[in-house]
Scaffold this active site. Sequence first.
Site, PDB file in Angstrom:
ATOM      1  N   ASN A  95      39.505  45.985  27.522  1.00 55.47           N
ATOM      2  CA  ASN A  95      40.270  47.188  27.180  1.00 55.47           C
ATOM      3  C   ASN A  95      41.768  47.064  27.457  1.00 55.47           C
ATOM      4  O   ASN A  95      42.571  47.757  26.827  1.00 55.47           O
ATOM      5  CB  ASN A  95      39.693  48.425  27.868  1.00 55.47           C
ATOM      6  CG  ASN A  95      39.642  48.311  29.372  1.00 55.47           C
ATOM      7  OD1 ASN A  95      39.698  47.223  29.937  1.00 55.47           O
ATOM      8  ND2 ASN A  95      39.527  49.447  30.038  1.00 55.47           N
ATOM      9  N   LYS A 109      38.655  34.232  33.585  1.00 55.32           N
ATOM     10  CA  LYS A 109      37.670  34.356  32.516  1.00 55.32           C
ATOM     11  C   LYS A 109      37.959  35.667  31.781  1.00 55.32           C
ATOM     12  O   LYS A 109      37.593  36.752  32.224  1.00 55.32           O
ATOM     13  CB  LYS A 109      36.247  34.367  33.097  1.00 55.32           C
ATOM     14  CG  LYS A 109      35.147  34.832  32.153  1.00 55.32           C
ATOM     15  CD  LYS A 109      35.076  34.035  30.865  1.00 55.32           C
ATOM     16  CE  LYS A 109      34.073  34.613  29.896  1.00 55.32           C
ATOM     17  NZ  LYS A 109      34.495  35.876  29.279  1.00 55.32           N
ATOM     18  N   PRO A 110      38.673  35.597  30.620  1.00 56.58           N
ATOM     19  CA  PRO A 110      38.954  36.821  29.868  1.00 56.58           C
ATOM     20  C   PRO A 110      37.732  37.267  29.080  1.00 56.58           C
ATOM     21  O   PRO A 110      36.817  36.473  28.810  1.00 56.58           O
ATOM     22  CB  PRO A 110      40.090  36.394  28.940  1.00 56.58           C
ATOM     23  CG  PRO A 110      39.864  34.933  28.714  1.00 56.58           C
ATOM     24  CD  PRO A 110      39.253  34.405  29.982  1.00 56.58           C
ATOM     25  N   ALA A 111      37.697  38.529  28.707  1.00 54.01           N
ATOM     26  CA  ALA A 111      36.598  39.055  27.894  1.00 54.01           C
ATOM     27  C   ALA A 111      36.528  38.308  26.572  1.00 54.01           C
ATOM     28  O   ALA A 111      37.564  37.974  25.974  1.00 54.01           O
ATOM     29  CB  ALA A 111      36.794  40.544  27.646  1.00 54.01           C
ATOM     30  N   GLY A 117      35.663  45.872  35.385  1.00 54.18           N
ATOM     31  CA  GLY A 117      34.643  46.076  34.372  1.00 54.18           C
ATOM     32  C   GLY A 117      33.634  47.105  34.829  1.00 54.18           C
ATOM     33  O   GLY A 117      33.903  47.922  35.710  1.00 54.18           O
ATOM     34  N   SER A 118      32.450  47.053  34.247  1.00 53.10           N
ATOM     35  CA  SER A 118      31.437  48.065  34.515  1.00 53.10           C
ATOM     36  C   SER A 118      30.851  47.904  35.914  1.00 53.10           C
ATOM     37  O   SER A 118      30.824  46.812  36.489  1.00 53.10           O
ATOM     38  CB  SER A 118      30.317  47.978  33.477  1.00 53.10           C
ATOM     39  OG  SER A 118      29.525  46.821  33.695  1.00 53.10           O
ATOM     40  N   GLU A 158      37.194  46.447  40.628  1.00 52.42           N
ATOM     41  CA  GLU A 158      37.646  47.703  40.012  1.00 52.42           C
ATOM     42  C   GLU A 158      36.626  48.021  38.939  1.00 52.42           C
ATOM     43  O   GLU A 158      36.620  47.412  37.872  1.00 52.42           O
ATOM     44  CB  GLU A 158      39.067  47.529  39.454  1.00 52.42           C
ATOM     45  CG  GLU A 158      39.749  48.849  39.159  1.00 52.42           C
ATOM     46  CD  GLU A 158      39.504  49.317  37.743  1.00 52.42           C
ATOM     47  OE1 GLU A 158      38.630  50.191  37.564  1.00 52.42           O
ATOM     48  OE2 GLU A 158      40.161  48.814  36.830  1.00 52.42           O
ATOM     49  N   ARG A 180      44.997  58.097  26.108  1.00 53.35           N
ATOM     50  CA  ARG A 180      45.658  56.815  26.368  1.00 53.35           C
ATOM     51  C   ARG A 180      44.641  55.700  26.205  1.00 53.35           C
ATOM     52  O   ARG A 180      43.536  55.766  26.719  1.00 53.35           O
ATOM     53  CB  ARG A 180      46.245  56.821  27.783  1.00 53.35           C
ATOM     54  CG  ARG A 180      47.015  55.561  28.161  1.00 53.35           C
ATOM     55  CD  ARG A 180      47.752  55.796  29.471  1.00 53.35           C
ATOM     56  NE  ARG A 180      48.436  54.594  29.925  1.00 53.35           N
ATOM     57  CZ  ARG A 180      47.988  53.808  30.917  1.00 53.35           C
ATOM     58  NH1 ARG A 180      46.861  54.112  31.524  1.00 53.35           N
ATOM     59  NH2 ARG A 180      48.665  52.748  31.276  1.00 53.35           N
ATOM     60  N   CYS A 214      38.720  53.112  32.283  1.00 54.92           N
ATOM     61  CA  CYS A 214      37.941  53.657  33.397  1.00 54.92           C
ATOM     62  C   CYS A 214      38.644  54.861  34.007  1.00 54.92           C
ATOM     63  O   CYS A 214      38.022  55.650  34.717  1.00 54.92           O
ATOM     64  CB  CYS A 214      37.702  52.585  34.445  1.00 54.92           C
ATOM     65  SG  CYS A 214      39.212  51.755  34.964  1.00 54.92           S
ATOM     66  N   SER A 243      48.332  55.167  36.957  1.00 54.62           N
ATOM     67  CA  SER A 243      48.517  53.722  37.122  1.00 54.62           C
ATOM     68  C   SER A 243      49.986  53.380  37.314  1.00 54.62           C
ATOM     69  O   SER A 243      50.849  53.843  36.559  1.00 54.62           O
ATOM     70  CB  SER A 243      47.978  52.984  35.889  1.00 54.62           C
ATOM     71  OG  SER A 243      46.606  53.259  35.705  1.00 54.62           O
ATOM     72  N   GLU A 302      44.253  47.162  43.749  1.00 54.52           N
ATOM     73  CA  GLU A 302      45.147  46.337  42.935  1.00 54.52           C
ATOM     74  C   GLU A 302      46.476  47.056  42.816  1.00 54.52           C
ATOM     75  O   GLU A 302      46.525  48.272  42.625  1.00 54.52           O
ATOM     76  CB  GLU A 302      44.544  46.086  41.554  1.00 54.52           C
ATOM     77  CG  GLU A 302      43.272  45.249  41.611  1.00 54.52           C
ATOM     78  CD  GLU A 302      42.768  44.839  40.240  1.00 54.52           C
ATOM     79  OE1 GLU A 302      42.514  43.630  40.043  1.00 54.52           O
ATOM     80  OE2 GLU A 302      42.627  45.717  39.371  1.00 54.52           O
TER      81      GLU A 302
END
Length: 476
Positions: free
Chosen positions: A150, A173-175, A227-228, A249, A277, A283, A440, A457
């Site tokens: 995302n 490791k990117p999505a 992620g989830s 996160e 947004r 999330c 954020s 983070e």
Amino acid sequence: MEHTDLYINGTWRSGAAQERFDVINPATEEVLASVASADIADADAALDAAEAAMAARAARAPRERSEVLRRAWELMSARLDEFARLITLENGKARGDAMGEATYAAEFFRWFAEEAVRADGMITRAPSSGARIMVQHKPAGLAVLVTPWNYPAAMGTRKIAPALAAGCGVIIKPASETPLTMLALMPLLEEAGVPAGLVNVLPSKRTGALVDHMLHDPRVRVVSFTGSTGVGRKLLHSAADQVLKPAMELGGNAPLIVFEDADLDKAVEGTMLAKMRNLGEACTAANRIYVHQDIAEDYTRRLTAAMGKLKVGDGSDPSVDVGPLVNADTRDKVAAFVEDAVSRGAKVELGGKAPDGRGYFYLPTVLSNVSEDSECVHDEIFGPVAAIQSFTDQDYVVRRANDTEYGLVAYVFSEDMKRALQVCERLDYGMVGLNRGLVSDPAAPFGGTKQSGLGREGGHEGMLEFMETQYISASW
């Protein structure tokens, strides 16, 4: 696309297994690029490279790390348009959202350039023995970074920057839906002065096996994942075998509470930010909207009007406000949430369907009279659907807001600051947006409570996730 191979030890490689996978443009459903897929041998090569680079870097002064990160910020800031274009192509988000993400992503390099020289320790004397207590922070070790689709740029830089500030080598490791942005960042880091091997990128369709293998390598000491919650739990199980430092996160189910004394213009504007947004694919997105009964009708009318003005289409068009969702599964899940809510009595004020044609689009949607037992109240919608409920009692709405396994972020709108702050303190969330729909910030410690994660983070805390505290007891 210029870079579609693995990035290991400062070089581009096709991967040991010679496998590739397609990246799809969600606006057109066409193939954007074929990307190399990493396997276990590639992971081992990346770990070897990161270990060697980190060892060579260990004696360098913090100021040197700081200057490299500062240059990375300058270089990325000069190329925001390029990154925004790539983000839109592989993720689908509208151009304005993509530019916002690229700017936000670059800021992590600037913030942690400033934090790299501030890993402060202390010297005190033990009250009983009189020994000197010397405390310092050291790089924790190799870090495995697993990022979501995302925010293809920002979720990477939010992890890379503090890891480099701390002095750690990393493997990213990117999505698999959105690997291109992270690959495109690597030449920029080279230009900024990041040594070969210190940062490595492993796109892969074999995510589970690849990450699990790395988390069981004794050289790895940190795992940072966004992620989830479901995937986060699995990674925590793997991390337990090596007792790794976890920075997690995870998911959210954000309540947004609008009290009767709220400034409605401010509340609607804040809701649009918190809900729309990134198309709601965040999330932090407002998932449950609780509005006091006295103003619920007026608020719903105003929010529906604001949502109705949004233009839907290919995010590459600068006039578009709402692009497609990332894939068909996400679109279908959003549609199922709406159908379920309507079956339980919700009224569709706007939208409520996917438009005809290609692309994974779903129209901006406003639902009123949403039942508390609707699926969208208990699960992340992750799409452009505003689900509104009304309330009359403050204690009731606080209980409803806290009645979830998640605790990432909540939003409160009220002009009574005493009441608003009291409510904020009662909310079991790591972050609260008070009269604003955006929380954020690179300078703030982003993170949640309960099953929304571990660690933080951003802020000073973000760098400490990649460091270990060492204490020396000394006499002389």
